[in-house]
Design a protein around this motif. Structure first.
Motif, PDB file in Angstrom:
ATOM      1  N   PRO A 296       0.817  -1.224   0.000  1.00 25.11           N
ATOM      2  CA  PRO A 296       0.000   0.000   0.000  1.00 25.11           C
ATOM      3  C   PRO A 296       0.845   1.266   0.000  1.00 25.11           C
ATOM      4  O   PRO A 296       2.032   1.256   0.337  1.00 25.11           O
ATOM      5  CB  PRO A 296      -0.798  -0.128   1.309  1.00 25.11           C
ATOM      6  N   ALA A 297       0.229   2.354  -0.393  1.00 26.39           N
ATOM      7  CA  ALA A 297       0.899   3.651  -0.345  1.00 26.39           C
ATOM      8  C   ALA A 297       1.264   3.993   1.106  1.00 26.39           C
ATOM      9  O   ALA A 297       0.611   3.562   2.051  1.00 26.39           O
ATOM     10  CB  ALA A 297      -0.021   4.730  -0.927  1.00 26.39           C
ATOM     11  N   GLY A 298       2.334   4.765   1.284  1.00 28.75           N
ATOM     12  CA  GLY A 298       2.736   5.140   2.635  1.00 28.75           C
ATOM     13  C   GLY A 298       4.150   5.673   2.676  1.00 28.75           C
ATOM     14  O   GLY A 298       4.798   5.850   1.636  1.00 28.75           O
ATOM     15  N   ARG A 299       4.634   5.950   3.880  1.00 31.52           N
ATOM     16  CA  ARG A 299       6.001   6.430   4.080  1.00 31.52           C
ATOM     17  C   ARG A 299       6.865   5.228   4.469  1.00 31.52           C
ATOM     18  O   ARG A 299       6.576   4.516   5.432  1.00 31.52           O
ATOM     19  CB  ARG A 299       6.027   7.494   5.177  1.00 31.52           C
ATOM     20  N   TYR A 300       7.903   5.027   3.688  1.00 26.34           N
ATOM     21  CA  TYR A 300       8.764   3.864   3.886  1.00 26.34           C
ATOM     22  C   TYR A 300      10.218   4.300   4.005  1.00 26.34           C
ATOM     23  O   TYR A 300      10.627   5.333   3.432  1.00 26.34           O
ATOM     24  CB  TYR A 300       8.619   2.886   2.716  1.00 26.34           C
ATOM     25  N   PRO A 301      11.035   3.509   4.733  1.00 24.89           N
ATOM     26  CA  PRO A 301      12.455   3.870   4.873  1.00 24.89           C
ATOM     27  C   PRO A 301      13.197   3.769   3.550  1.00 24.89           C
ATOM     28  O   PRO A 301      12.919   2.900   2.721  1.00 24.89           O
ATOM     29  CB  PRO A 301      12.974   2.835   5.887  1.00 24.89           C
TER      30      PRO A 301
ATOM     31  N   LEU B 298      13.053   8.704   5.202  1.00 25.74           N
ATOM     32  CA  LEU B 298      11.772   8.165   4.756  1.00 25.74           C
ATOM     33  C   LEU B 298      11.389   8.769   3.424  1.00 25.74           C
ATOM     34  O   LEU B 298      11.820   9.877   3.075  1.00 25.74           O
ATOM     35  CB  LEU B 298      10.680   8.469   5.788  1.00 25.74           C
ATOM     36  N   VAL B 299      10.551   8.058   2.682  1.00 27.63           N
ATOM     37  CA  VAL B 299      10.061   8.560   1.404  1.00 27.63           C
ATOM     38  C   VAL B 299       8.606   8.146   1.253  1.00 27.63           C
ATOM     39  O   VAL B 299       8.195   7.075   1.711  1.00 27.63           O
ATOM     40  CB  VAL B 299      10.908   8.008   0.227  1.00 27.63           C
ATOM     41  N   GLU B 300       7.800   9.032   0.663  1.00 21.07           N
ATOM     42  CA  GLU B 300       6.393   8.747   0.408  1.00 21.07           C
ATOM     43  C   GLU B 300       6.277   7.980  -0.911  1.00 21.07           C
ATOM     44  O   GLU B 300       6.764   8.433  -1.951  1.00 21.07           O
ATOM     45  CB  GLU B 300       5.608  10.058   0.313  1.00 21.07           C
ATOM     46  N   LEU B 301       5.635   6.815  -0.870  1.00 22.34           N
ATOM     47  CA  LEU B 301       5.518   5.978  -2.060  1.00 22.34           C
ATOM     48  C   LEU B 301       4.059   5.732  -2.426  1.00 22.34           C
ATOM     49  O   LEU B 301       3.195   5.611  -1.544  1.00 22.34           O
ATOM     50  CB  LEU B 301       6.187   4.615  -1.831  1.00 22.34           C
ATOM     51  N   SER B 302       3.798   5.656  -3.730  1.00 23.98           N
ATOM     52  CA  SER B 302       2.492   5.224  -4.221  1.00 23.98           C
ATOM     53  C   SER B 302       2.412   3.701  -4.092  1.00 23.98           C
ATOM     54  O   SER B 302       3.434   3.018  -3.951  1.00 23.98           O
ATOM     55  CB  SER B 302       2.324   5.638  -5.684  1.00 23.98           C
TER      56      SER B 302
ATOM     57  N   PRO C 128      12.335  -5.428  -9.148  1.00 27.26           N
ATOM     58  CA  PRO C 128      12.128  -4.440  -8.070  1.00 27.26           C
ATOM     59  C   PRO C 128      13.343  -3.533  -7.902  1.00 27.26           C
ATOM     60  O   PRO C 128      14.491  -3.969  -8.016  1.00 27.26           O
ATOM     61  CB  PRO C 128      11.942  -5.315  -6.829  1.00 27.26           C
ATOM     62  N   THR C 129      13.097  -2.264  -7.642  1.00 27.70           N
ATOM     63  CA  THR C 129      14.178  -1.354  -7.276  1.00 27.70           C
ATOM     64  C   THR C 129      14.521  -1.577  -5.806  1.00 27.70           C
ATOM     65  O   THR C 129      13.778  -2.246  -5.071  1.00 27.70           O
ATOM     66  CB  THR C 129      13.754   0.105  -7.469  1.00 27.70           C
ATOM     67  N   GLU C 130      15.625  -0.997  -5.366  1.00 28.33           N
ATOM     68  CA  GLU C 130      15.964  -1.095  -3.950  1.00 28.33           C
ATOM     69  C   GLU C 130      14.869  -0.470  -3.089  1.00 28.33           C
ATOM     70  O   GLU C 130      14.548  -0.977  -2.011  1.00 28.33           O
ATOM     71  CB  GLU C 130      17.313  -0.412  -3.687  1.00 28.33           C
ATOM     72  N   GLN C 131      14.283   0.619  -3.559  1.00 24.76           N
ATOM     73  CA  GLN C 131      13.218   1.252  -2.793  1.00 24.76           C
ATOM     74  C   GLN C 131      11.988   0.357  -2.717  1.00 24.76           C
ATOM     75  O   GLN C 131      11.325   0.259  -1.671  1.00 24.76           O
ATOM     76  CB  GLN C 131      12.845   2.598  -3.404  1.00 24.76           C
TER      77      GLN C 131
ATOM     78  N   ALA D  29      10.464  -1.077   0.856  1.00 20.67           N
ATOM     79  CA  ALA D  29       9.058  -0.873   1.201  1.00 20.67           C
ATOM     80  C   ALA D  29       8.366  -2.222   1.419  1.00 20.67           C
ATOM     81  O   ALA D  29       7.588  -2.387   2.364  1.00 20.67           O
ATOM     82  CB  ALA D  29       8.359  -0.088   0.099  1.00 20.67           C
ATOM     83  N   ALA D  30       8.635  -3.187   0.537  1.00 22.15           N
ATOM     84  CA  ALA D  30       8.009  -4.507   0.673  1.00 22.15           C
ATOM     85  C   ALA D  30       8.426  -5.179   1.970  1.00 22.15           C
ATOM     86  O   ALA D  30       7.599  -5.768   2.683  1.00 22.15           O
ATOM     87  CB  ALA D  30       8.378  -5.382  -0.523  1.00 22.15           C
ATOM     88  N   SER D  31       9.722  -5.085   2.318  1.00 22.93           N
ATOM     89  CA  SER D  31      10.216  -5.781   3.502  1.00 22.93           C
ATOM     90  C   SER D  31       9.758  -5.121   4.795  1.00 22.93           C
ATOM     91  O   SER D  31       9.689  -5.778   5.840  1.00 22.93           O
ATOM     92  CB  SER D  31      11.748  -5.835   3.470  1.00 22.93           C
ATOM     93  N   SER D  32       9.393  -3.825   4.746  1.00 20.29           N
ATOM     94  CA  SER D  32       8.957  -3.141   5.967  1.00 20.29           C
ATOM     95  C   SER D  32       7.439  -3.049   6.075  1.00 20.29           C
ATOM     96  O   SER D  32       6.922  -2.537   7.064  1.00 20.29           O
ATOM     97  CB  SER D  32       9.551  -1.725   6.025  1.00 20.29           C
ATOM     98  N   SER D  33       6.713  -3.541   5.060  1.00 17.45           N
ATOM     99  CA  SER D  33       5.255  -3.469   5.097  1.00 17.45           C
ATOM    100  C   SER D  33       4.694  -4.555   5.999  1.00 17.45           C
ATOM    101  O   SER D  33       5.368  -5.546   6.322  1.00 17.45           O
ATOM    102  CB  SER D  33       4.678  -3.630   3.687  1.00 17.45           C
ATOM    103  N   LEU D  34       3.432  -4.398   6.370  1.00 12.69           N
ATOM    104  CA  LEU D  34       2.794  -5.352   7.281  1.00 12.69           C
ATOM    105  C   LEU D  34       2.550  -6.706   6.624  1.00 12.69           C
ATOM    106  O   LEU D  34       2.284  -7.688   7.317  1.00 12.69           O
ATOM    107  CB  LEU D  34       1.460  -4.771   7.780  1.00 12.69           C
ATOM    108  N   ILE D  35       2.613  -6.753   5.288  1.00  8.88           N
ATOM    109  CA  ILE D  35       2.345  -8.026   4.606  1.00  8.88           C
ATOM    110  C   ILE D  35       3.613  -8.817   4.353  1.00  8.88           C
ATOM    111  O   ILE D  35       3.565  -9.900   3.764  1.00  8.88           O
ATOM    112  CB  ILE D  35       1.620  -7.796   3.262  1.00  8.88           C
ATOM    113  N   ALA D  36       4.768  -8.308   4.794  1.00  7.06           N
ATOM    114  CA  ALA D  36       6.003  -9.078   4.671  1.00  7.06           C
ATOM    115  C   ALA D  36       5.995 -10.198   5.700  1.00  7.06           C
ATOM    116  O   ALA D  36       5.736  -9.972   6.876  1.00  7.06           O
ATOM    117  CB  ALA D  36       7.215  -8.185   4.875  1.00  7.06           C
ATOM    118  N   ALA D  37       6.245 -11.429   5.252  1.00  4.74           N
ATOM    119  CA  ALA D  37       6.279 -12.570   6.169  1.00  4.74           C
ATOM    120  C   ALA D  37       7.493 -12.441   7.085  1.00  4.74           C
ATOM    121  O   ALA D  37       8.582 -12.052   6.637  1.00  4.74           O
ATOM    122  CB  ALA D  37       6.337 -13.875   5.384  1.00  4.74           C
ATOM    123  N   THR D  38       7.311 -12.754   8.356  1.00  8.25           N
ATOM    124  CA  THR D  38       8.412 -12.632   9.313  1.00  8.25           C
ATOM    125  C   THR D  38       8.789 -14.004   9.854  1.00  8.25           C
ATOM    126  O   THR D  38       8.077 -14.982   9.682  1.00  8.25           O
ATOM    127  CB  THR D  38       7.999 -11.725  10.480  1.00  8.25           C
TER     128      THR D  38
END
Length: 484
Positions: free
Chosen positions: A277-282, A288-292, A385-388, A392-401
């Motif tokens: 999802p859109a949001g502010r990611y490291p 931080l950066v705002e991403l679509s 995928p870009t590094e950004q 964003a994917a690894s810090s999102s809530l849907i990343a498996a831990t």
């Protein structure tokens, strides 16, 4: 019920049906043209005199279930005093067998249409678990606008090996392909995939349909083919030479492991795509950066998925392949085959062991370089995928831990993003500078841990010396833009 054939004559009425003309006689049945009296409709009437009427009735019930617009319709069964009959739709007279007998050529575009329709009909039966008798070119008919119709050869019971059907279908079409037209070699290769060889299994009908449609769209987008000339009989020898060349090309592809085999073993779910999802990611380097929103594969691209790409690659023109390459490809870079593919793909197909580790079609593909990975991503309508994207994917809530950086099949429960800490480290879409060497040139980057290098898990970055690098712990996944 008598096993001898009773004497039937034109004008005999069976229920609502009238026999008009005998068109075929077999050991246990006759086929007649007739009329359904109540609606004045021409029909085909099959009269059965054999020893197993219950089996015949069971077959009729199955035939009556099939109403897909390709197989001929069966209307109803009729009980006579000495035999059982059923009435069916009268199909067009023009058949693939007649086309072959009259030496009529087919353009590659026409062949794609025939393959797609026949394969689609058979694939539909396979999905529904409906069996069929072996059939040949005379059972494949052509209606208006070359719409394919097939005699209703469905039957009760389990499906048996359909190799006789495949051989007859493929051999007839190979002889009819009009060479010298765009796509002829690709069609010959596809037909060989459908037929298979003595050592390799044929591709499923569903995949045959998909590949035929891909080539159909490619040929429609190509420049208009030269006008068809009248076929000359003495040119058949040269056509045979081209046919053999195409078959050899296809056989080499098969021997090298270029196509996907059915596997009866349990599967993990692959091919899932999730939305970040859109949001502010490291940022990778801080802040931080705002991403679509964007979308990304839930898992690494698997061996089985990449094998499908390799089949599709064989169907593409030079121009279509060129459109998939990322910038800067060396002139001698023409193949998308992973390193050691001929060794590890057969092991994956049989769920065996390669280099001391268990391997299957659901394990991540590896041994691919940056251009291989990028070509696949573009083929799927996405990008590496870009590094950004990765951060964003690894810090999102849907990343498996809680994953271990171990080797094995991809995926897990729920719609989450898996494999960021392992199985394999993954190609990034863009080169970047290593912060430890700020004056150095941008280099290709691998993201995430692997089963060999856990390091910092999902946030691992490794700067590589060359985009041509191929390793057994280096794979990739695909990201996709979300239209705003």
């Amino acid at each position: 019920m008598s096993q001898s054939i009773p004497h039937l004559e034109p004008g005999l009425q069976i229920g609502d049906y009238l026999l008009t003309q005998l068109i075929e006689t077999a050991v246990d049945r006759q086929v007649w043209l007739g009329e359904q009296i109540s609606v004045k409709r021409e029909v085909e009437i099959v009269c059965y005199f054999g020893p197993d009427p219950e089996r015949f009735l069971a077959d009729i019930r199955v035939k009556a279930m099939v109403e897909d617009g390709v197989f001929g319709l069966v209307y109803e069964a009729v009980q006579a005093e000495e035999f059982i009959a059923y009435a069916a739709e009268v199909l067009p007279e023009r058949s693939l067998a007649r086309l072959a007998a009259e030496h009529q050529p087919l353009t590659p575009l026409e062949v794609t249409q025939i393959i797609a329709q026949v394969a689609g009909a058979l694939s539909s039966l396979d999905k529904r678990g409906i069996a069929r008798e072996d059939f040949g070119p005379k059972e494949i008919r052509f209606g208006p606008h070359n719409n394919v119709r097939i005699t209703n050869v469905t039957k009760s019971g389990p499906q048996t090996n359909d190799m006789p059907t495949r051989r007859a279908f493929v051999d007839t079409l190979v002889e009819r392909i009009e060479f010298g037209q765009p796509g002829a070699t690709r069609m010959t290769t596809l037909l060989e995939y459908i037929k298979g060889t003595e050592t390799q299994s044929p591709i499923p009908w569903s995949q045959a349909k998909s590949l035929a449609l891909q080539v159909h769209e490619q040929l429609k987008a190509s420049p208009i083919a030269p006008p068809r000339s009248t076929p000359v009989l003495e040119s058949r020898q040269s056509l045979r030479g081209v046919t053999i060349a195409g078959l050899i090309f296809g056989l080499v592809a098969l021997i090298l492991g270029f196509f996907v085999f059915r596997d009866s073993s349990p599967k993990v779910e692959t091919g899932l795509v999730v939305t970040v999802p859109a949001g502010r990611y490291p940022r990778p380097n801080g802040g931080l950066v705002e991403l679509s929103p964007f979308r990304i594969d839930a898992t690494e691209v698997t061996i089985g998925e990449y094998a499908e790409f390799m089949v599709a690659w064989q169907m593409m023109t030079f121009s279509q392949r060129s459109d998939l390459w990322l910038p800067g490809r060396p002139d001698d870079k023409t193949s998308i085959r992973p390193h050691d593919w001929n060794s590890y793909y057969p092991k994956a197909r049989s769920r065996g062991t390669w280099e001391g580790r268990r391997i299957c079609l659901e394990c991540p593909v590896f041994g691919v370089d940056w251009w291989d990975a990028g070509a696949y991503a573009k083929w799927k309508g996405g990008h590496l995928p870009t590094e950004q994207d990765w951060w964003a994917a690894s810090s999102s809530l849907i990343a498996a831990t809680g994953q271990k950086s171990s080797w094995g099949p991809v995926g897990g429960p729920g719609e989450k993003i898996y494999g960021l800490k392992g199985n394999v480290t993954e190609w990034a879409g863009k080169f970047s500078k290593d912060p430890a060497f700020p004056i150095s040139s941008p280099k290709p980057v691998a993201l995430g841990g692997s089963f060999k290098k856990a390091s910092k898990g999902a946030l691992t970055r490794e700067w590589l010396e060359s985009p041509t690098l191929r390793r057994d712990d280096l794979g990739f996944r695909v990201a996709y833009a979300v239209e705003q």
